[in-house]
Design a protein around this motif. Structure first.
Motif, short mmCIF file in Angstrom:
data_model
loop_
_atom_site.label_atom_id
_atom_site.label_comp_id
_atom_site.label_asym_id
_atom_site.label_seq_id
_atom_site.Cartn_x
_atom_site.Cartn_y
_atom_site.Cartn_z
N THR A 87 -6.65 2.61 -1.71
CA THR A 87 -7.18 2.09 -0.43
C THR A 87 -7.76 3.16 0.47
O THR A 87 -7.38 4.34 0.38
CB THR A 87 -6.08 1.32 0.33
OG1 THR A 87 -6.69 0.70 1.49
CG2 THR A 87 -4.96 2.21 0.81
N THR A 88 -8.69 2.72 1.32
CA THR A 88 -9.16 3.53 2.45
C THR A 88 -8.98 2.72 3.74
O THR A 88 -9.74 2.89 4.69
CB THR A 88 -10.66 3.92 2.28
OG1 THR A 88 -11.44 2.72 2.25
CG2 THR A 88 -10.92 4.70 1.02
N PHE A 111 -11.87 -1.04 -1.23
CA PHE A 111 -10.67 -0.22 -0.99
C PHE A 111 -9.79 -0.87 0.07
O PHE A 111 -9.16 -0.19 0.88
CB PHE A 111 -11.07 1.20 -0.57
CG PHE A 111 -11.98 1.89 -1.56
CD1 PHE A 111 -11.55 2.17 -2.85
CD2 PHE A 111 -13.28 2.26 -1.20
CE1 PHE A 111 -12.39 2.80 -3.77
CE2 PHE A 111 -14.12 2.88 -2.10
CZ PHE A 111 -13.68 3.16 -3.38
N TYR A 112 -9.77 -2.19 0.08
CA TYR A 112 -8.89 -2.96 0.96
C TYR A 112 -7.43 -2.55 0.68
O TYR A 112 -7.11 -2.16 -0.45
CB TYR A 112 -9.14 -4.46 0.68
CG TYR A 112 -8.39 -5.36 1.61
CD1 TYR A 112 -8.80 -5.52 2.93
CD2 TYR A 112 -7.27 -6.06 1.17
CE1 TYR A 112 -8.09 -6.34 3.79
CE2 TYR A 112 -6.56 -6.89 2.02
CZ TYR A 112 -6.97 -7.01 3.33
OH TYR A 112 -6.27 -7.81 4.18
N PRO A 113 -6.52 -2.64 1.68
CA PRO A 113 -5.16 -2.11 1.49
C PRO A 113 -4.37 -2.61 0.27
O PRO A 113 -3.52 -1.90 -0.25
CB PRO A 113 -4.45 -2.50 2.79
CG PRO A 113 -5.54 -2.55 3.79
CD PRO A 113 -6.75 -3.06 3.07
N THR A 114 -4.65 -3.84 -0.18
CA THR A 114 -3.88 -4.33 -1.34
C THR A 114 -4.47 -3.87 -2.67
O THR A 114 -3.88 -4.11 -3.73
CB THR A 114 -3.87 -5.87 -1.36
OG1 THR A 114 -5.23 -6.32 -1.33
CG2 THR A 114 -3.13 -6.44 -0.17
N LYS A 115 -5.62 -3.22 -2.66
CA LYS A 115 -6.28 -2.82 -3.90
C LYS A 115 -5.54 -1.66 -4.58
O LYS A 115 -4.63 -1.07 -4.00
CB LYS A 115 -7.73 -2.43 -3.61
CG LYS A 115 -8.57 -3.59 -3.07
CD LYS A 115 -8.74 -4.70 -4.10
CE LYS A 115 -9.80 -5.71 -3.75
NZ LYS A 115 -9.38 -6.73 -2.78
N GLN A 139 -11.59 7.19 6.67
CA GLN A 139 -11.43 6.40 5.46
C GLN A 139 -11.60 7.27 4.22
O GLN A 139 -10.83 7.16 3.26
CB GLN A 139 -12.47 5.27 5.44
CG GLN A 139 -12.23 4.19 6.47
CD GLN A 139 -13.47 3.31 6.64
OE1 GLN A 139 -14.51 3.76 7.10
NE2 GLN A 139 -13.35 2.07 6.26
N GLN A 151 -5.96 9.27 -2.22
CA GLN A 151 -5.58 8.14 -3.07
C GLN A 151 -6.22 8.26 -4.47
O GLN A 151 -5.60 7.91 -5.48
CB GLN A 151 -6.01 6.83 -2.42
CG GLN A 151 -5.27 6.55 -1.11
CD GLN A 151 -4.19 5.51 -1.24
OE1 GLN A 151 -4.43 4.44 -1.77
NE2 GLN A 151 -3.00 5.82 -0.76
N SER A 184 -17.00 -1.75 3.36
CA SER A 184 -16.11 -2.69 2.67
C SER A 184 -16.70 -3.04 1.31
O SER A 184 -17.86 -2.71 1.02
CB SER A 184 -15.94 -3.98 3.49
OG SER A 184 -17.14 -4.71 3.49
N GLU A 239 -10.04 -0.10 5.07
CA GLU A 239 -11.17 -0.94 4.68
C GLU A 239 -12.16 0.03 4.06
O GLU A 239 -12.18 1.20 4.43
CB GLU A 239 -11.82 -1.63 5.88
CG GLU A 239 -10.96 -2.63 6.62
CD GLU A 239 -10.98 -4.03 6.01
OE1 GLU A 239 -11.58 -4.24 4.94
OE2 GLU A 239 -10.37 -4.92 6.64
N PRO A 247 0.84 -1.20 0.00
CA PRO A 247 0.00 0.00 0.00
C PRO A 247 0.88 1.25 0.00
O PRO A 247 1.92 1.27 0.67
CB PRO A 247 -0.81 -0.11 1.29
CG PRO A 247 -0.40 -1.36 1.96
CD PRO A 247 0.73 -1.98 1.22
#
Ligand SMILES: Cc1ncc(COP(=O)(O)O)c(C=O)c1O
Length: 354
Positions: free
Chosen positions: A182-183, A175-179, A227, A234, A53, A185, A7
């Motif tokens: 991200t936010t 918007f999970y951290p690996t996406k 978030q 982002q 989420s 979650e 991230p």
């Protein structure tokens, strides 16, 4: 080790989050609304409804379209479990349709044979950031008067002939951290339909239309201001990050001649949430070898959903040969924008030995 995801949180994100903490307004407020408007604009739709989420975006979208017990929803078995679980949690039954080997996405030619009088919706997934054949899926859906809920959780900004995913049916993003952005979650529903947006807003906030007036049943699926503040920063960086992902993918594809590299249809924009290849020999051995060489490769996903223990227990026993085979053959390599030239060359050198 070059990890599979990293991230990217800069000074701007830190400042934005601290400003929220200092403002005293932490739960859903004006930043969430601004994030919804800007994300909707990215997708070319009128409304964005932020959620806690990607999973709650999918669940909310299904519920506001009236999906429930007794209904069937057609989806792909080659995806993250949340696509199918969100259908299951409405009380409806996921009906799995096999994928097309060149895109890893649901095969539109196989959808019609699975439609029954109970079918209410199609929930395709734009897997790895590569758009599924949404135009053909929309044709089938229109012919049978079915709702389409796009699982675009991995496909921020992906498009077909200039039209963004998440703008065909009701879109759902994570918007999970690996996406790709991200936010921490978080999720988002995208739609042009005012009524769908309104119902989704009610659903995520206990059906509340005015303070302590509840006109529908609902949940707490809200996004926080913290978030949204992260998401707004982002979102500004997303176009440059996407350009870099596409550039990194092209660099790998040009050099990896020993493996099957991602295939992208003409006029489709794949945003490379994952860069997924297939190797000739034993896939698990290949992942091990890459790890020994310092490359954090991962398998998305080692079991198709109908083979997951819970689904087996529920009696899912379809034969979906392409998904089953792909789950044994695919592996993903790091492709994110923060990769250095040196890291990219190391990935090429290690993957060329497979
Ligand atoms: C295809 C797909 N669907 C749904 C989800 C669920 O999103 P979240 O983890 O934000 O709940 C994810 C992400 O993890 C995903 O990759």
């Amino acid at each position: 080790m070059i990890p599979i995801a990293r991230p990217l949180i800069g000074e701007e994100e830190k400042k934005a989050v601290i400003a929220v903490l200092e403002s005293g307004r932490l739960a859903q407020g004006p930043r969430v609304q601004e994030f919804e408007e800007k994300f909707a604009a990215l997708c070319g739709v009128k409304h964005g409804v932020a959620t806690s989420s990607g999973t709650t975006a999918l669940l909310t979208a299904l519920l506001v379209h009236g999906i429930g017990p007794g209904d069937e929803v057609i989806t792909t078995p080659f995806t993250f479990i949340a696509s199918a679980n969100s259908i299951r949690f409405t009380g409806a039954r996921p009906v799995f349709v096999d994928i097309d080997e060149s895109s890893y996405n649901i095969d539109p030619a196989l959808i019609e044979e699975k439609i029954t009088p109970r079918t209410k919706a199609i929930l395709p997934v734009h897997l790895y950031g590569n758009p599924c054949d949404t135009e053909r899926i929309m044709e089938v859906a229109d012919r049978h008067e079915l709702v389409v809920i796009e699982d675009a959780c991995q496909a921020h900004g992906a498009s077909i002939k200039g039209r963004k995913v998440g703008s065909y049916g009701t879109g759902c993003f994570s918007f999970y951290p690996t996406k790709n952005m991200t936010t921490a979650e978080g999720g988002m529903i995208t739609t042009d339909d005012e009524e769908v947006a309104q119902r989704a807003r009610l659903m995520r906030h206990h059906g509340q239309s005015q303070l302590y007036y509840h006109e529908a049943p609902g949940y707490n699926f809200r996004m926080t201001e913290l978030q949204a503040a992260l998401g707004l920063v982002q979102l500004e960086k997303l176009p440059e990050w996407t350009r870099k992902r596409i550039e990194n993918a092209a660099y790998l594809t040009e050099r990896l001649t020993n493996v099957i590299t991602p295939r992208v249809k003409k006029r489709y924009v794949h945003v490379y949430h994952q860069y997924t290849i297939r190797v000739k020999g034993d896939r698990d051995e290949a992942v091990k070898k890459l790890a020994e060489g310092g490359i954090g490769a991962r398998v998305y996903y080692p079991l198709p959903v109908h083979w997951q223990p819970f689904y087996r227990q529920q009696g899912f026993n379809d034969s979906l040969p392409v998904s089953e085979r792909m789950s044994q053959e695919v592996l993903s390599l790091p492709v994110y924008p923060a990769l250095t030239q040196e890291e990219l060359d190391k990935i090429v050198s290690e993957a060329s030995k497979l």
